[in-house]
Design a protein around this motif. Sequence first.
Motif, PDB file in Angstrom:
ATOM      1  N   PHE A  26       0.811  -1.068   0.111  1.00 17.77           N
ATOM      2  CA  PHE A  26      -0.157  -0.133  -0.025  1.00 17.77           C
ATOM      3  C   PHE A  26       0.921   1.144   0.109  1.00 17.77           C
ATOM      4  N   ALA A  27       1.829   1.266   0.960  1.00 17.16           N
ATOM      5  CA  ALA A  27       2.822   2.379   0.892  1.00 17.16           C
ATOM      6  C   ALA A  27       3.459   2.845  -0.268  1.00 17.16           C
ATOM      7  N   GLU A  28       3.684   1.953  -1.343  1.00 11.63           N
ATOM      8  CA  GLU A  28       4.647   2.146  -2.422  1.00 11.63           C
ATOM      9  C   GLU A  28       3.732   2.342  -3.742  1.00 11.63           C
ATOM     10  N   VAL A  29       2.429   2.322  -3.350  1.00 15.20           N
ATOM     11  CA  VAL A  29       1.634   2.622  -4.565  1.00 15.20           C
ATOM     12  C   VAL A  29       1.793   4.198  -5.255  1.00 15.20           C
ATOM     13  N   THR A  30       2.071   4.137  -6.272  1.00 12.35           N
ATOM     14  CA  THR A  30       2.324   5.390  -7.219  1.00 12.35           C
ATOM     15  C   THR A  30       1.236   5.649  -7.757  1.00 12.35           C
ATOM     16  N   PRO A  31       0.790   6.739  -8.374  1.00 12.56           N
ATOM     17  CA  PRO A  31      -0.401   7.267  -9.307  1.00 12.56           C
ATOM     18  C   PRO A  31      -0.350   6.555 -10.549  1.00 12.56           C
ATOM     19  N   GLN A  32       0.847   6.291 -10.961  1.00 16.13           N
ATOM     20  CA  GLN A  32       1.037   5.506 -12.165  1.00 16.13           C
ATOM     21  C   GLN A  32       0.676   3.997 -12.078  1.00 16.13           C
TER      22      GLN A  32
END
Length: 175
Positions: A26-32
């Motif tokens: 979850f903490a590493e999800v980027t908009p891309q």
Amino acid sequence: MAQISQDLGAPQVLVNNAGSDDRHDFAEVTPQYWDQRIAINLRHQFFAAQAVAEGMKAIGSGSIINMSSISWMIPGRQLSVYNTAKAAIVGMTRSLAHDLGEAGIRVNSVLPGAILTERQRKLWMSQEYEREVLNRQCIKRHLLPDDVARLVLFLAADDSEAITNQSHIIDGGWI
């Protein structure tokens, strides 16, 4: 979809079945990453339904079957974007059932549980996860792609002509 309609006539059945359940933090999800995963797991279902709706309206019937998952109901861990998309499919199904029902178009969703596909065997089905699945299911056997296919074929067929706006869970009794 336009080419299919041109070559074969208006589709009478649409099975929206594409997705990717890649695990993510979850903490590493980027908009891309978010946009890519939503496109793979949700966006195409909306626009494929939109592409066939007019043809189905013209023939006065049709069946749209949107593949979701029980993952968002459990919820599965490290799947926050996937779970978001799969939950949204249920909401979209309900909306489209109301939007298209007067034209005789049925819209349902199918929510599989832990189906033992080749991908699942290769990536996720460890001995520990297999024990967890079988412990949680009422029916103590592996669920196979054919189990899901039979449900999808029923929803595609005229035998289900009075069934719409439903979410059909096929999980061996997990939920």
